[in-house]
Design an enzyme around this catalytic site. Sequence first.
Site, PDB file in Angstrom:
ATOM      1  N   ASP A 176       0.861  -1.188   0.000  1.00  0.00           N
ATOM      2  CA  ASP A 176       0.000   0.000   0.000  1.00  0.00           C
ATOM      3  C   ASP A 176       0.899   1.240   0.000  1.00  0.00           C
ATOM      4  OD1 ASP A 176      -3.082   0.836   1.189  1.00  0.00           O
ATOM      5  OD2 ASP A 176      -1.440   2.271   1.474  1.00  0.00           O
ATOM      6  N   ILE A 177       0.601   2.165  -0.914  1.00  0.00           N
ATOM      7  CA  ILE A 177       1.426   3.379  -1.016  1.00  0.00           C
ATOM      8  C   ILE A 177       1.185   4.250   0.235  1.00  0.00           C
ATOM      9  CG2 ILE A 177       1.956   5.420  -2.403  1.00  0.00           C
ATOM     10  CD1 ILE A 177       1.004   3.869  -4.863  1.00  0.00           C
ATOM     11  N   ASN A 184      -2.075  12.825  -3.768  1.00  0.00           N
ATOM     12  CA  ASN A 184      -3.130  13.246  -4.705  1.00  0.00           C
ATOM     13  C   ASN A 184      -3.543  14.687  -4.448  1.00  0.00           C
ATOM     14  OD1 ASN A 184      -4.012  11.223  -6.630  1.00  0.00           O
ATOM     15  ND2 ASN A 184      -4.560   9.966  -4.874  1.00  0.00           N
ATOM     16  N   ASP A 193      -2.145   9.081 -10.699  1.00  0.00           N
ATOM     17  CA  ASP A 193      -2.248   7.931 -11.614  1.00  0.00           C
ATOM     18  C   ASP A 193      -0.871   7.561 -12.185  1.00  0.00           C
ATOM     19  OD1 ASP A 193      -4.933   7.840 -11.181  1.00  0.00           O
ATOM     20  OD2 ASP A 193      -5.544   8.440 -13.199  1.00  0.00           O
ATOM     21  N   GLU A 219      -4.891   1.911  -4.301  1.00  0.00           N
ATOM     22  CA  GLU A 219      -3.433   2.075  -4.375  1.00  0.00           C
ATOM     23  C   GLU A 219      -2.751   0.912  -3.666  1.00  0.00           C
ATOM     24  OE1 GLU A 219      -4.207   2.584  -0.855  1.00  0.00           O
ATOM     25  OE2 GLU A 219      -2.528   4.001  -0.714  1.00  0.00           O
TER      26      GLU A 219
END
Length: 314
Positions: A176-177, A184, A193, A219
């Site tokens: 997971d980022i 964002n 993206d 993500e």
Amino acid sequence: MKEPVPDENETSFRFLAEHSVDIICRVGLDLVMHYASPSTFRVLGWTPEEMTGKVAKDFILAEDMPVLAAAIVRILNPDVQTESATVRMRKKDGSTAWMEMNARLVRDSSTGEPREFVTVMRDITERKISEERLSALSLTDSLTGLLNRRAFDEALDRAWKRTLREGSQISLLLLDIDHFKTFNDQYGHQVGDDCLRAVAASVNGAVRATDIVARYGGEEIAVILLSTDTAGAVAVAEKMRSAIEGLRLTHEGRSEGGGHVTASIGAATALARQGGTISLPESLLLAADTAMYKAKNGGRNRVATAIVVAPRTA
Ligand code: GH3
Ligand code: MG
Ligand code: MG
């Protein structure tokens, strides 16, 4: 075998065949082609003369011959009127065409004995290609090109059953980022993206061709590592983690990550052993998810592990 005498039926058969867009053939029970309509030239590049006297295997790809053989067995059954098969045929220019064949067995009017096949063939290559594209689309995630959640669930199910049968082990990585929401917010969804695509490519670059990489959620990326123990899983997870950090994608809001995009990874391993209690693949996912949150809580940009024991089924 007696040659049929040309009669009115024969003449109208010829007339229809000569003008048909589809290929019409008369094929002996020995699969020798006795007649091919002129459309063979337009569809396959072969003239009818080049096809007559040849056998099916001169044109049909060897790997598709069993499909034809199975259709022939079915059509020889007296209750079956027509039978179809889809096979690939060699064209004169060296390429292949997907051909849908519909065959009818012609029987001798007095004895009822099988005499020959009348086959209508149609080029369905375009349809096959678009079907293949559609099915690829429904298995892959359009943003990252990785497998999608549906494909992942199916792959995990298969891999899990195999692991329990073999009494081997399997590892699952869940990545997971870190602080992706603020990324964002700061750089916009489009850049988000692009970041996801870059992370997906890094993950793909860190695994072997046999490992299964999927976009699990927004993500989050999941990786199935077949026959891999905890040490192996940690090694792959570390390789991914450092590859993502090594992208040096600026994330100013992420001070603890050195101002770059990072990811946290949960690595769960299932050992299939007598007496194991964890029988569902979802439990492996849950263990990976819990480990991933452990990595988040431990400061992010790190790998945490979990182990479950599954029952051996064989
Ligand atoms: P944490 O370190 O705890 O994981 O924090 P986070 O901000 O990454 O966690 P959270 O789950 O709250 O946020 C995930 C964000 O991922 C929210 C959403 O805007 C973003 N996201 C999910 N899917 C996409 C996507 O397809 N494109 C982009 N650009 N962003 C996405
Ligand atoms: Mg998330
Ligand atoms: Mg996140």
